[in-house]
Design an enzyme around this catalytic site. Structure first.
Site, PDB file in Angstrom:
ATOM      1  CB  THR A   8     -17.499  38.370 -28.870  1.00 17.67           C
ATOM      2  OG1 THR A   8     -18.320  39.132 -29.568  1.00 17.67           O
ATOM      3  CG2 THR A   8     -16.169  39.002 -28.399  1.00 17.67           C
ATOM      4  CG  HIS A   9     -21.610  36.575 -28.913  1.00 21.42           C
ATOM      5  ND1 HIS A   9     -22.218  36.090 -28.031  1.00 21.42           N
ATOM      6  CD2 HIS A   9     -21.168  37.945 -28.565  1.00 21.42           C
ATOM      7  CE1 HIS A   9     -22.379  36.763 -26.838  1.00 21.42           C
ATOM      8  NE2 HIS A   9     -21.572  37.862 -27.203  1.00 21.42           N
TER       9      HIS A   9
ATOM     10  CE  LYS B 190     -13.409  17.898 -46.802  1.00 16.44           C
ATOM     11  NZ  LYS B 190     -14.433  17.000 -46.609  1.00 16.44           N
TER      12      LYS B 190
ATOM     13  CE1 TYR C 134      -4.100   0.312  -2.602  1.00  9.81           C
ATOM     14  CE2 TYR C 134      -5.004  -1.334  -1.844  1.00  9.81           C
ATOM     15  CZ  TYR C 134      -4.466  -0.747  -2.855  1.00  9.81           C
ATOM     16  OH  TYR C 134      -4.510  -1.391  -4.064  1.00  9.81           O
TER      17      TYR C 134
ATOM     18  CB  SER D 262     -11.837  12.991 -48.604  1.00 12.72           C
ATOM     19  OG  SER D 262     -13.018  12.221 -49.249  1.00 12.72           O
TER      20      SER D 262
ATOM     21  CD  GLU E 259     -12.066  17.423 -38.460  1.00 11.79           C
ATOM     22  OE1 GLU E 259     -12.907  17.794 -38.780  1.00 11.79           O
ATOM     23  OE2 GLU E 259     -11.281  16.504 -39.067  1.00 11.79           O
TER      24      GLU E 259
ATOM     25  CD  GLN F 282      -4.824  -3.483  -9.404  1.00 11.21           C
ATOM     26  OE1 GLN F 282      -4.010  -4.235  -8.453  1.00 11.21           O
ATOM     27  NE2 GLN F 282      -5.461  -4.110  -9.983  1.00 11.21           N
TER      28      GLN F 282
ATOM     29  CG  ASN G  41      -1.831  -1.123   1.111  1.00  9.10           C
ATOM     30  OD1 ASN G  41      -1.927  -1.833   0.146  1.00  9.10           O
ATOM     31  ND2 ASN G  41      -2.782  -1.461   2.318  1.00  9.10           N
TER      32      ASN G  41
ATOM     33  CE  LYS H 234      -0.716   0.367 -10.798  1.00  8.15           C
ATOM     34  NZ  LYS H 234      -1.302   0.872  -9.568  1.00  8.15           N
TER      35      LYS H 234
ATOM     36  CG  ASN I 240     -10.695  16.353 -44.454  1.00  9.84           C
ATOM     37  OD1 ASN I 240     -11.409  17.363 -45.079  1.00  9.84           O
ATOM     38  ND2 ASN I 240     -11.106  15.352 -44.657  1.00  9.84           N
TER      39      ASN I 240
HETATM   40  N1  ARG Z   1      -1.625  -3.590  -7.182  1.00 12.22           N
HETATM   41  C1  ARG Z   1      -2.198  -2.875  -6.134  1.00 12.22           C
HETATM   42  C2  ARG Z   1      -2.289  -1.507  -6.583  1.00 12.22           C
HETATM   43  O1  ARG Z   1      -1.921  -0.966  -7.537  1.00 12.22           O
HETATM   44  C3  ARG Z   1      -1.129  -2.932  -4.818  1.00 12.22           C
HETATM   45  C4  ARG Z   1      -1.209  -3.869  -3.982  1.00 12.22           C
HETATM   46  C5  ARG Z   1      -2.145  -3.193  -2.821  1.00 12.22           C
HETATM   47  N2  ARG Z   1      -2.379  -3.950  -1.617  1.00 12.22           N
HETATM   48  C6  ARG Z   1      -2.935  -5.141  -1.542  1.00 12.22           C
HETATM   49  N3  ARG Z   1      -3.097  -5.661  -0.483  1.00 12.22           N
HETATM   50  N4  ARG Z   1      -3.825  -5.700  -2.455  1.00 12.22           N
HETATM   51  O2  ARG Z   1      -3.001  -0.599  -5.995  1.00 12.22           O
END
Ligand code: ARG
Length: 456
Positions: A155-156, A283, A317, A277, A290, A322, A110, A325, A285
């Site tokens: 503007t607008h 065309k 926690y 296109s 975009e 998790q 953690n 990420k 583009n």
């Molecule tokens: N893989 C987990 C994360 O990215 C970490 C582990 C967290 N602890 C646990 N007891 N599962 O958050």
């Protein structure tokens, strides 16, 4: 399989494959960060006598070999090992044997994962801040180059007053400067060491947390172990900085898309940054713009996502975290390539300066300047506004611009008008807005220089 796991002891059965798959994180590529954190932790454990010095040395050397294996692509991912932390530990065990079991002393995944994420976000902030700076510098160059090139200001989406192209572009430069500051600011708050917080309550060992912080480049250590392990504000802040940046680029994109249309005709897209296109041979583009505009949806989604993941979590926690990420990667994957391609594309645009200048004087865009003319002769602004409004109505009915009306029409509406009112031009209107922050070419150059200095 249970014996390979770091928490096998209380389990009898193996993990269902579906559970393995379902619980897998997105941390596979984070081995360098994980190993760096572990090396610093092991060194501190050894120095503090928490583990034998010889084991600490063996762990550090072994981690070096594990790192080399990852770098050389020699590591095969084993889903049953769950995440990067357990992979590194298991690979270390294969290198040095039982001493590897001491690495996780005074540490929990953690606080370890919080460390990892902070290292990743810190790095991403640096990259994003640098990429924003590069884009700002490009905009400063263009701002200076086009400091006195006139174009209509809107503007607008209605023609409002003449401005300079430099002023318009530098408006985006200011936005990107704030974005850059947001990334740097987020970095500052991210850069607090959580290691030493354990699972949630701290650690019973005599840790030297400051030493670990120094080795890993952290400015401070966390004050509360529960907050340190449960907090993902830094992810939300990073996602917010990314979302705002992408929204800014999306607005710029909208301008570019409009300017590249035949109706505006302000900009010609460089071939290298446009696509054609498959059906309409004529065309060209503005797909880069975009897609950048479209991807603002993704950037905003990452921000909403992390906030939603966090909002109902009880302390401390929870495994939900998790998911963080995915948001970090998702947000970086949108914003970093966008910043880069815009820094390359903007200098390659061809601005159709004649057309912009011609348009800047159309649509009664000097009406406010004519009102200001009357104000300078003593008339209250509201009355001046009314008179020039009538002038505009007259010009509209005669289908001409204001400066094409005969002087007699002016003098019939106000005795304050003299012939010199017809000398009000786009350039005089521009030069007149000589207040700091205004569009007068002189001020635009000053602003460009100040922005450049602010980026450093
Ligand atoms: N893989 C987990 C994360 O990215 C970490 C582990 C967290 N602890 C646990 N007891 N599962 O958050």
């Amino acid at each position: 399989m249970a014996e390979q796991r770091t928490w096998g002891g209380r389990f009898e059965g193996g993990m269902d494959e579906l559970t393995q798959e379902y619980t897998a994180g997105m941390d596979r590529d984070l081995w360098a960060h994980d190993i760096a954190g572990s090396v610093a932790h092991a060194r501190m454990l050894g120095k503090q006598g928490i583990i034998p010095a010889a084991d600490a040395e063996a762990i550090i050397a072994g981690l070096g070999e594990v790192l080399a294996d990852f770098q050389a692509g020699r590591v095969t991912w084993q889903p049953e090992l769950e995440d990067i932390h357990t992979h590194v530990e298991s690979l270390l065990r294969a290198k040095i044997g039982a001493a590897a079991g001491r690495l996780h002393t005074a540490r929990s995944r953690n606080d370890q994962v919080s460390l990892l994420n902070r290292m990743v976000v810190r790095e991403a902030c640096d990259i994003a801040a640098e990429a924003s700076a590069a884009l700002i510098r490009v905009i400063c160059d263009l701002g200076e180059k086009h400091a006195s090139d006139a174009m209509p200001g809107y503007t607008h989406v209605q023609r409002a007053q003449p401005i300079t192209l430099g002023h318009h572009l530098l408006a985006y430069g200011e936005m990107f400067l704030r974005d850059r500051e947001r990334f740097l600011d987020c970095r500052r708050r991210t850069n607090v060491l959580p290691l030493g917080s354990g699972a949630l309550a701290g650690s019973p060992y005599p840790l030297d947390r400051e030493m670990v912080a120094r080795e890993l480049g952290f400015e401070a250590i966390s004050r509360n172990s529960m907050d340190a392990t449960a907090d993902r504000d830094f992810v939300a802040e990073f996602a917010a900085a990314c979302a705002i940046t992408q929204v800014h680029i999306s607005r710029l994109s909208e301008d570019i898309v409009l300017w590249a249309s035949a109706e505006y005709g302000f900009v010609t897209l460089p071939d290298g940054f446009a696509t054609g296109s498959s059906i309409m041979p004529q065309k060209k583009n503005a797909d880069v713009a975009e897609l950048a505009r479209g991807r603002s949806g993704r950037a905003i989604a990452e921000l909403v996502g992390i906030l939603t993941t966090m909002k109902g979590l009880p302390m401390a926690y929870d495994r939900d975290l998790q998911e963080d990420k995915a948001y970090i990667l998702g947000a970086s994957n949108v914003v970093l390539p966008t910043l880069r391609i815009f820094a390359a594309m903007l200098p390659a645009l061809t601005f159709n300066l004649d057309r912009m200048r011609a348009a800047s004087g159309q649509g009664f865009s000097l009406a406010t300047d004519i009102a200001d003319y009357l104000v300078k002769k003593g008339l209250p602004f509201r009355e001046a506004h009314e008179i020039v409004g009538r002038l505009v109505r007259e010009a509209e009915s005669q289908r001409c611009e204001l400066n094409e009306l005969p002087f007699a029409t002016y003098s019939a509406l106000s005795p304050l008008f003299a012939e010199d009112v017809l000398a009000i031009t786009v350039d005089s209107a521009l030069a007149d807005r000589d207040v700091p922050g205004g569009t007068a070419p002189k001020q635009v150059r000053v602003a460009a220089a100040a922005l450049r200095a602010a980026v450093g």
